[in-house]
Design a protein around this motif. Structure first.
Motif, PDB file in Angstrom:
ATOM      1  N   ALA A 229       5.628 -18.603  -3.607  1.00 23.68           N
ATOM      2  CA  ALA A 229       4.699 -17.497  -3.827  1.00 23.68           C
ATOM      3  C   ALA A 229       4.907 -16.980  -5.242  1.00 23.68           C
ATOM      4  O   ALA A 229       6.036 -16.939  -5.738  1.00 23.68           O
ATOM      5  CB  ALA A 229       4.943 -16.384  -2.819  1.00 23.68           C
ATOM      6  N   GLN A 230       3.807 -16.623  -5.874  1.00 25.32           N
ATOM      7  CA  GLN A 230       3.849 -16.055  -7.226  1.00 25.32           C
ATOM      8  C   GLN A 230       2.845 -14.922  -7.268  1.00 25.32           C
ATOM      9  O   GLN A 230       1.750 -15.026  -6.709  1.00 25.32           O
ATOM     10  CB  GLN A 230       3.479 -17.127  -8.249  1.00 25.32           C
ATOM     11  N   VAL A 231       3.216 -13.821  -7.933  1.00 25.90           N
ATOM     12  CA  VAL A 231       2.316 -12.675  -7.986  1.00 25.90           C
ATOM     13  C   VAL A 231       2.234 -12.153  -9.411  1.00 25.90           C
ATOM     14  O   VAL A 231       3.215 -12.192 -10.154  1.00 25.90           O
ATOM     15  CB  VAL A 231       2.770 -11.554  -7.007  1.00 25.90           C
ATOM     16  N   GLU A 232       1.043 -11.722  -9.793  1.00 26.85           N
ATOM     17  CA  GLU A 232       0.829 -11.051 -11.068  1.00 26.85           C
ATOM     18  C   GLU A 232       0.228  -9.690 -10.772  1.00 26.85           C
ATOM     19  O   GLU A 232      -0.726  -9.575 -10.001  1.00 26.85           O
ATOM     20  CB  GLU A 232      -0.103 -11.852 -11.971  1.00 26.85           C
TER      21      GLU A 232
ATOM     22  N   VAL B 207      -5.711   0.420  -5.227  1.00 27.42           N
ATOM     23  CA  VAL B 207      -4.980  -0.848  -5.191  1.00 27.42           C
ATOM     24  C   VAL B 207      -5.934  -1.918  -4.683  1.00 27.42           C
ATOM     25  O   VAL B 207      -6.572  -1.745  -3.646  1.00 27.42           O
ATOM     26  CB  VAL B 207      -3.738  -0.767  -4.276  1.00 27.42           C
ATOM     27  N   SER B 208      -6.051  -3.010  -5.437  1.00 29.58           N
ATOM     28  CA  SER B 208      -6.908  -4.110  -5.004  1.00 29.58           C
ATOM     29  C   SER B 208      -6.250  -5.417  -5.405  1.00 29.58           C
ATOM     30  O   SER B 208      -5.489  -5.476  -6.367  1.00 29.58           O
ATOM     31  CB  SER B 208      -8.299  -4.005  -5.626  1.00 29.58           C
ATOM     32  N   GLY B 209      -6.541  -6.440  -4.632  1.00 28.67           N
ATOM     33  CA  GLY B 209      -5.936  -7.715  -4.965  1.00 28.67           C
ATOM     34  C   GLY B 209      -6.514  -8.849  -4.163  1.00 28.67           C
ATOM     35  O   GLY B 209      -7.276  -8.655  -3.217  1.00 28.67           O
TER      36      GLY B 209
ATOM     37  N   LEU C 173      -4.215  -0.333  -9.646  1.00 23.08           N
ATOM     38  CA  LEU C 173      -3.290  -1.461  -9.634  1.00 23.08           C
ATOM     39  C   LEU C 173      -4.061  -2.652  -9.088  1.00 23.08           C
ATOM     40  O   LEU C 173      -4.741  -2.531  -8.068  1.00 23.08           O
ATOM     41  CB  LEU C 173      -2.094  -1.130  -8.741  1.00 23.08           C
ATOM     42  N   GLU C 174      -3.965  -3.772  -9.786  1.00 18.44           N
ATOM     43  CA  GLU C 174      -4.610  -5.006  -9.332  1.00 18.44           C
ATOM     44  C   GLU C 174      -3.554  -6.095  -9.253  1.00 18.44           C
ATOM     45  O   GLU C 174      -2.629  -6.121 -10.064  1.00 18.44           O
ATOM     46  CB  GLU C 174      -5.706  -5.435 -10.313  1.00 18.44           C
ATOM     47  N   TYR C 175      -3.709  -6.972  -8.293  1.00 18.37           N
ATOM     48  CA  TYR C 175      -2.754  -8.070  -8.157  1.00 18.37           C
ATOM     49  C   TYR C 175      -3.455  -9.346  -7.729  1.00 18.37           C
ATOM     50  O   TYR C 175      -4.519  -9.321  -7.108  1.00 18.37           O
ATOM     51  CB  TYR C 175      -1.639  -7.720  -7.152  1.00 18.37           C
ATOM     52  N   THR C 176      -2.820 -10.445  -8.088  1.00 24.58           N
ATOM     53  CA  THR C 176      -3.195 -11.756  -7.577  1.00 24.58           C
ATOM     54  C   THR C 176      -1.922 -12.393  -7.042  1.00 24.58           C
ATOM     55  O   THR C 176      -0.935 -12.523  -7.765  1.00 24.58           O
ATOM     56  CB  THR C 176      -3.797 -12.650  -8.675  1.00 24.58           C
ATOM     57  N   LEU C 177      -1.948 -12.730  -5.784  1.00 27.53           N
ATOM     58  CA  LEU C 177      -0.837 -13.406  -5.131  1.00 27.53           C
ATOM     59  C   LEU C 177      -1.260 -14.848  -4.913  1.00 27.53           C
ATOM     60  O   LEU C 177      -2.319 -15.103  -4.335  1.00 27.53           O
ATOM     61  CB  LEU C 177      -0.519 -12.728  -3.798  1.00 27.53           C
TER      62      LEU C 177
END
Length: 142
Positions: free
Chosen positions: A75-78, A131-133, A93-97
């Motif tokens: 797993a990798q997250v930005e 928060v979205s991702g 806050l935004e993320y991509t997992l």
């Protein structure tokens, strides 16, 4: 059944040469200098908060792999956080997992919902900013 709340304690110190955070037996150098034009060489408070969010996601992926069970190789997250100056606060806050997994899409979506619902850092930050991702996947090699 109710359990007692968990307690987390860290310590930090700073002098003219730098700052150090001690948590869970590890030391982490911190950026605490107020020099707007100087490059930062260590994480500051904002990066630590974004890092706590990333760690929350990764820890809960591992937790879910045992509870659901959910199989994944890695797993990798930005994480990107947005801050405003007046009043000073984080606004989004935004993320991509990204997961390397052979799990079907509906299981990945179930995992994502569990991350959103049961991650302590996730739910705390979601209470005070947007928060979205997304979760993306790729198949394991071989």
């Amino acid at each position: 059944m109710t359990t007692a709340p968990l307690t987390y304690t860290v310590s930090a110190s700073a002098d003219a040469h730098g700052a150090l955070l001690r948590a869970a037996g590890d030391d982490l150098a911190l950026e605490t200098r107020w020099q707007p034009d100087a490059p930062s060489t260590h994480p500051g408070p904002a990066e630590l908060l974004a890092g706590a969010f990333a760690a929350c996601l990764l820890k809960n992926v591992a937790r879910s792999s045992a509870l659901l069970p959910f199989a994944y190789e890695s797993a990798q997250v930005e994480v990107t956080m947005h801050r405003q100056d007046a009043p000073p606060r984080f606004t989004a806050l935004e993320y991509t997992l990204h997961l390397v997994t052979a799990e079907p899409a509906h299981r990945v979506e179930l995992l994502h919902r569990n991350l959103q619902k049961f991650g302590t850092v996730y739910t705390t930050l979601a209470a005070v900013c947007a928060v979205s991702g997304t979760v993306t996947t790729s198949a394991p090699a071989g």
